[in-house]
Design a protein around this motif. Structure first.
Motif, PDB file in Angstrom:
ATOM      1  N   ALA A  53      -5.169  -6.014  -5.723  1.00  0.00           N
ATOM      2  CA  ALA A  53      -3.792  -5.509  -5.208  1.00  0.00           C
ATOM      3  C   ALA A  53      -2.991  -4.491  -5.311  1.00  0.00           C
ATOM      4  N   GLY A  54      -3.283  -3.863  -6.649  1.00  0.00           N
ATOM      5  CA  GLY A  54      -3.067  -2.169  -6.588  1.00  0.00           C
ATOM      6  C   GLY A  54      -3.077  -1.163  -5.776  1.00  0.00           C
ATOM      7  N   SER A  55      -4.431  -1.294  -5.317  1.00  0.00           N
ATOM      8  CA  SER A  55      -3.854   0.273  -4.262  1.00  0.00           C
ATOM      9  C   SER A  55      -3.382  -0.448  -2.935  1.00  0.00           C
ATOM     10  N   ALA A  56      -3.288  -1.669  -2.729  1.00  0.00           N
ATOM     11  CA  ALA A  56      -2.364  -2.091  -1.563  1.00  0.00           C
ATOM     12  C   ALA A  56      -1.163  -1.711  -1.405  1.00  0.00           C
ATOM     13  N   ARG A  57      -0.803  -1.970  -2.740  1.00  0.00           N
ATOM     14  CA  ARG A  57       0.908  -1.699  -2.968  1.00  0.00           C
ATOM     15  C   ARG A  57       0.993   0.072  -3.179  1.00  0.00           C
ATOM     16  N   LEU A  58      -0.019   0.739  -3.117  1.00  0.00           N
ATOM     17  CA  LEU A  58       0.295   1.792  -3.620  1.00  0.00           C
ATOM     18  C   LEU A  58       0.391   2.563  -2.415  1.00  0.00           C
ATOM     19  N   ILE A  59      -1.054   2.131  -1.411  1.00  0.00           N
ATOM     20  CA  ILE A  59      -1.015   2.530   0.377  1.00  0.00           C
ATOM     21  C   ILE A  59       0.795   2.560   0.961  1.00  0.00           C
ATOM     22  N   TYR A  60       0.867   1.183   0.529  1.00  0.00           N
ATOM     23  CA  TYR A  60       2.377   0.709   0.906  1.00  0.00           C
ATOM     24  C   TYR A  60       3.723   1.654   0.742  1.00  0.00           C
ATOM     25  N   GLU A  61       3.533   1.894  -0.244  1.00  0.00           N
ATOM     26  CA  GLU A  61       5.207   1.766  -1.089  1.00  0.00           C
ATOM     27  C   GLU A  61       4.512   3.724  -0.389  1.00  0.00           C
ATOM     28  N   ILE A  62       3.285   4.225  -0.610  1.00  0.00           N
ATOM     29  CA  ILE A  62       3.259   5.314   0.388  1.00  0.00           C
ATOM     30  C   ILE A  62       3.816   5.615   1.894  1.00  0.00           C
ATOM     31  N   GLY A  63       3.653   4.504   2.209  1.00  0.00           N
ATOM     32  CA  GLY A  63       3.918   4.285   3.382  1.00  0.00           C
ATOM     33  C   GLY A  63       5.346   4.201   3.671  1.00  0.00           C
ATOM     34  N   GLN A  64       5.912   3.637   3.530  1.00  0.00           N
ATOM     35  CA  GLN A  64       7.364   3.261   3.120  1.00  0.00           C
ATOM     36  C   GLN A  64       8.333   5.427   3.277  1.00  0.00           C
ATOM     37  N   GLY A  65       7.195   6.091   2.392  1.00  0.00           N
ATOM     38  CA  GLY A  65       8.242   7.367   2.561  1.00  0.00           C
ATOM     39  C   GLY A  65       9.605   7.913   1.505  1.00  0.00           C
ATOM     40  N   ASN A  66       9.300   7.025   0.721  1.00  0.00           N
ATOM     41  CA  ASN A  66      10.751   7.054  -0.032  1.00  0.00           C
ATOM     42  C   ASN A  66      10.724   8.421  -1.071  1.00  0.00           C
ATOM     43  N   ASP A  67       9.486   9.299  -1.560  1.00  0.00           N
ATOM     44  CA  ASP A  67       9.582  10.475  -2.111  1.00  0.00           C
ATOM     45  C   ASP A  67       9.108  11.433  -1.291  1.00  0.00           C
ATOM     46  N   ASP A  68       9.710  12.032  -2.443  1.00  0.00           N
ATOM     47  CA  ASP A  68       9.874  13.570  -2.427  1.00  0.00           C
ATOM     48  C   ASP A  68       8.941  14.051  -2.796  1.00  0.00           C
ATOM     49  N   SER A  69       8.093  13.562  -4.037  1.00  0.00           N
ATOM     50  CA  SER A  69       6.737  14.180  -4.338  1.00  0.00           C
ATOM     51  C   SER A  69       6.197  12.999  -4.883  1.00  0.00           C
TER      52      SER A  69
END
Length: 247
Positions: free
Chosen positions: A188-204
């Motif tokens: 669940a943690g890895s899936a959430r990490l990939i999902y969050e990256i896919g949102q593109g909300n972070d500068d780094s």
């Protein structure tokens, strides 16, 4: 023109429902049968090739009945054969759940992910052994798809047909650097990490870890350790890449 359109609609209605609709006048039965078989076998063949595991769970008569129901009741929004699989997914999602196959809509979605990844345009991110977490942002490969399911759809087949939902199953379907379609089961943690990256909300990457540490109520050091390991492993297989965050 109206007469031609009416004739086309009459033929289409008959081909969609050859049992319930009257055949068009003036066309011999042999020719009508050719058209009937051509339409059905083209659609059936495309669906069977796109959903081979689902197909294996049906006998021939039941499968043909399902495809005929799809042709009769579902109004496709596209004439493109490549998108028939998406229309079939929508059709399955709108049907009542079968007591012996309550998982079939999810199974079909998982099989569709494999097709979607196979035909997706884009390149697998390059392998990077080291990164500057302050200077790059993480990105998800454009030839990957994330799925979440109530059933372990990657294990379903003729010898395994679960009838009750279990713990959530997270699957990632992706194209590797040899252009082969692969999948991996995720925590669940890895899936959430990939999902969050896919949102593109972070500068780094650093900003990503800081935000998630707060959201997940984890010590930042622990989140950074977990996240760094995950990003390295996912980059190694071509799922995650990095791009400069500096203008």
């Amino acid at each position: 023109m109206t007469g031609l359109r009416d004739a086309q609609l009459e033929m289409a209605q008959f081909l969609r429902d050859p049992v319930g609709e009257n055949p068009p006048e003036g066309i011999e039965q042999r020719r009508l049968q050719v058209y009937r078989d051509l339409v059905f076998r083209n659609i059936e063949g495309f669906i069977s090739s796109g959903f081979p595991i689902l197909r294996s769970l049906y006998d021939e008569a039941s499968w043909d009945s399902l495809v005929r129901e799809f042709i009769l009741t579902h109004r496709c929004k596209t004439p493109l054969f490549l998108q028939i699989s998406e229309e079939f997914l929508e059709f399955l999602a709108g049907r009542d759940t079968h007591p012996e196959r309550p998982f079939e809509a999810e199974l079909a979605h998982y099989e569709w992910l494999e097709l979607a990844v196979d035909v997706s345009e884009g390149h697998v991110p390059p392998r990077q052994d080291t990164i500057d977490a302050d200077a790059v942002r993480a990105i998800v490969s454009p030839v990957s798809r994330l799925g979440s399911y109530q059933y372990p759809v990657h294990r379903i087949g003729p010898s395994f047909r679960p009838t009750e939902a279990s713990e959530p199953t997270f699957l990632l379907v992706y194209r590797d650097r040899e252009q082969r379609v692969q999948f991996m089961e995720l925590s669940a943690g890895s899936a959430r990490l990939i999902y969050e990256i896919g949102q593109g909300n972070d500068d780094s990457v650093t900003a990503l870890f800081a935000r998630l540490a707060t959201a997940w109520e984890m010590p930042r050091s622990s989140l950074t350790t977990f996240g760094s390991q995950q990003l390295h492993e996912l980059n190694d297989v071509g799922v995650i890449g990095f791009e400069s965050s500096r203008v």
